[in-house]
Design a protein around this motif. Structure first.
Motif, PDB file in Angstrom:
ATOM      1  N   GLY A  30       0.649  -1.294   0.160  1.00 42.42           N
ATOM      2  CA  GLY A  30      -0.009  -0.057  -0.126  1.00 42.42           C
ATOM      3  C   GLY A  30       0.735   1.130  -0.031  1.00 42.42           C
ATOM      4  N   HIS A 181      -4.798   7.170  -5.189  1.00 49.25           N
ATOM      5  CA  HIS A 181      -4.441   6.125  -4.288  1.00 49.25           C
ATOM      6  C   HIS A 181      -5.152   6.094  -3.041  1.00 49.25           C
ATOM      7  N   ARG A 182      -5.343   7.470  -2.589  1.00 48.20           N
ATOM      8  CA  ARG A 182      -6.043   7.428  -1.063  1.00 48.20           C
ATOM      9  C   ARG A 182      -7.252   6.703  -1.052  1.00 48.20           C
ATOM     10  N   LYS A 185      -7.075   3.067  -1.224  1.00 46.62           N
ATOM     11  CA  LYS A 185      -6.747   2.817   0.334  1.00 46.62           C
ATOM     12  C   LYS A 185      -8.077   2.785   0.957  1.00 46.62           C
ATOM     13  N   SER A 190      -5.766  -1.061  -1.136  1.00 45.49           N
ATOM     14  CA  SER A 190      -4.606  -0.499  -0.610  1.00 45.49           C
ATOM     15  C   SER A 190      -3.476  -1.143  -1.722  1.00 45.49           C
TER      16      SER A 190
END
Lengths: 371, 301
Positions: A30, A181-182, A185, A190
């Motif tokens: 991650g 990406h966040r 996640k 992740s």
């Protein structure tokens, strides 16, 4: 889901030309890891070895508990975004997005659902029936991103994906990628990201950790903050930060730094941090950490040129034949008086001393450096 | 004051005069250039125009003048030429040509693409030597291999069949096409193929779904060249085909010259016109792909 581990990775071209020298690196599950370095430092080659597009001469690559050295790219749980987007020119956007799933022989309904989902995330629904040549650079980049996203991979590999975009688009894509990406996640996916760039702004703003490379070797792996505040060696010190860190050659003598005929008292803060006192030393000072003073310990220099940047001024000065760049507030610059001779006092808390012989930072002892 | 305005006026008239002169010169030079181009073009095309015109003439009129317009147009040449002096019509010979051309063109396109892909994209032992021999074959005069080839095909029992005419080409025997496709492939970026590999395509899938569409324009050229060369090939059929019922059009044309004592030129010319028609039609139909698209390969940022 998928950590990436490089063990003594080596790459030799034509049996003679060694470009990657025993890289070892752990990229956590991650994590957003950025490879940064000047062109020719083998960062792209390393990425391509992780992708499986380049053969590995020696060493191991492990992705999610599995040694992948001999696996084909498609079996490595990876997806890659290329610098030139590499969209299939004869397929519409929809075809580009779904190609991998179609090759894998997934049912049509599943493919259509996956395409719609990715198109919605990247806001490319209106473009689905266009050909790549009918897309702008930014749109093509989003489609390329979508093609990676649709595979729901364990590891995303980015090979300088923003270098073909203009500055404004680059800034917005930067945010979009980190947001994505966040978001992934937060959804519990992740994915690990390995992102190659030569642009230190991208590296500093996007990476959880940054791996600075030079000539096939890792110079330092650290968080952006640590890289900036505690560079491990001369190369990292000079590479990270704009304007570049001033690297002044001189000598350490009894706790003072001697440059030409000038002697700069280091103060107890710095001398407490030193692990050694190299005779041939390089003093590293960030341009932002100078202040203009009338008295007290300082380097005396002759102002050569001043660049007005709005709220601050870049001063280029000559100190004992060495060029010093300093950044001061516009008001401070105006208040300096008429004289060409300026006195620059570096902030002792953020000073670095490097051993000239091996380039190592010898002022990280005790870890008391201001973060 | 007056002087100045006078000077201005004269300057303007001078300018206008110069502009008018330039326009006139431009017109004259255009006329001359186009007249010249048209004249030379007509001269080059004249034999073809004459051929078409003469095919509608009567036999006696053909040699009476160099003009191309028939005085009393007739399709007699076509009707009689089509019947030929053999038991077969010309349609039979066209069909024979087609039976040679179709497998040859398809086979060439497939086999040359695969061979060129291997040479352009893969590393394998002896690659340099093998590619060197492809180039060597390219430079070898055809005549040198005629006799060994003939003996080989005779031993295989392929004489008087179409096989010797298309099998070698369908197995990438034409080094020129392999070389041409290799050069074209080398100019294509490899990014798309790498993306396909990451997407899970194997080498064959990458070739079929990614490389072949990008090779499109080059493949059209290959097929076009192969079509026209085969259509025009005289020596190959002459050597290997001996029964009249297997003659392709190139041999059949010669047939009408051989078998009649007084040459019926109008029939020969009429059939010549028919013979070149497919090649012309195919060329003009494919011309767009032939010229377009070579640049339509990769997308730049």
């Amino acid at each position: 889901m998928a950590y990436v581990q490089l063990k003594n990775l080596e790459k030799v071209y034509n049996n003679t030309n060694k470009v990657v020298h025993g890289l070892s690196l752990d990229i956590k599950d991650g994590e957003f890891m950025v490879f940064v370095g000047p062109s020719g430092c083998a960062k792209s080659t390393t990425l391509r070895m992780i992708a499986g597009l380049e053969e590995i001469t020696a060493g191991d690559i492990i992705i999610g508990d599995q040694r992948v050295n001999d696996l084909s790219p498609s079996k490595r749980q990876i997806a890659m975004v290329f610098q030139n987007y590499a969209l299939y020119p004869h397929m519409k956007v929809r075809g580009n997005l779904s190609f991998g799933l179609r090759i894998a022989g997934r049912p049509k309904a599943e493919i259509a659902a996956a395409v719609d989902k990715v198109a919605a995330i990247l806001e490319i629904e209106p473009l689905l029936d266009r050909l790549p040549k009918q897309l702008s650079g930014g749109q093509a980049q989003r489609v390329a991103l979508g093609r990676a996203l649709i595979k729901n991979p364990g590891v995303f590999l980015f090979d300088e994906p923003l270098s073909n975009l203009d500055a404004k688009l680059r800034a917005s894509m930067r945010v979009r990628i980190t947001d994505l990406h966040r978001q992934l996640k937060a959804e519990g996916n992740s994915p690990t990201v390995v992102y190659v760039t030569h642009d230190q702004t991208e590296a500093m703003t996007m990476g959880d950790r940054i791996c600075v490379m030079q000539a096939g070797r890792i110079m330092q792996v650290a968080t952006p903050k640590e890289l900036y505040n505690a560079p491990a060696n001369l190369f990292v010190a000079g590479f990270i930060g704009t304007p570049e860190m001033n690297l002044v050659e001189g000598a350490m003598e009894g706790g003072d730094f001697v440059v030409g005929s000038q002697r700069l008292a280091m103060g107890s803060d710095l001398s407490g941090r030193l692990s050694s006192q190299p005779a041939d030393a390089v003093l590293g000072i960030r341009p932002q950490q100078f202040s203009l003073v009338a008295h007290g310990p300082a380097l005396e220099a002759k102002l050569v040129h001043a660049e007005f940047m709005g709220h601050e001024v870049y001063m280029h000065a000559d100190c004992e034949g060495r060029r010093l760049v300093s950044v001061v507030g516009a008001a401070e610059f105006e208040a300096r008086g008429q004289s060409d001779v300026i006195r620059l006092r570096p902030d002792p808390k953020t000073l670095h001393v490097f051993d000239k012989s091996d380039g190592r930072n010898v002022s990280l002892h005790g870890g008391s450096i201001a973060a | 004051m007056t002087d100045i305005s006078l000077a201005k006026t004269s300057a303007r008239t001078l300018d206008e005069a110069a502009a008018a002169k330039r326009a006139r010169m431009h017109l004259i030079s255009s006329v001359v250039r186009y007249a010249l181009l048209f004249g030379v073009g007509f001269l080059m095309l004249y034999p073809l125009i004459w051929l078409v015109g003469a095919s509608f003439k009567t036999n006696s009129e053909i040699f009476s003048g160099a003009g191309f317009l028939p005085q009393s147009p007739t399709v007699e040449g076509y009707v009689q030429g089509w019947q030929t002096s053999t038991p077969y019509t010309f349609g039979r010979f066209f069909w024979n040509s087609f039976l040679i051309i179709l497998p040859k063109v398809i086979g060439t396109a497939i086999s040359c693409t695969m061979v060129a892909y291997a040479f352009a994209r893969f590393e394998f032992p002896f690659k340099k030597i093998l590619f060197g021999s492809v180039i060597a074959v390219l430079l070898l005069p055809n005549v040198v291999t005629r006799i060994p080839q003939y003996i080989l095909f005779r031993d295989l029992g392929w004489l008087d069949s179409f096989l010797p005419l298309w099998v070698p080409s369908a197995l990438a025997g034409d080094a020129f096409f392999v070389f041409m496709l290799v050069q074209f492939l080398r100019s294509l970026p490899t990014d798309m193929e790498e993306a396909a590999r990451v997407d899970g395509a194997n080498s064959l899938q990458t070739l079929v779904f990614i490389v072949v569409p990008m090779l499109g324009p080059a493949l059209v050229s290959v097929c076009l060249f192969q079509f026209m060369w085969t259509m025009n090939d005289f020596l190959g059929p002459l050597i290997y085909i001996s029964s009249v019922d297997k003659y392709p059009v190139s041999l059949a044309l010669k047939l009408s010259i051989d078998t009649t004592e007084a040459f019926e030129w109008n029939r020969i010319l009429a059939m010549s016109v028919l013979t070149i028609t497919p090649a012309l039609v195919v060329f003009f139909a494919a011309q767009r792909y032939f010229i377009e698209g070579i640049s339509a390969g990769g997308r730049k940022g």
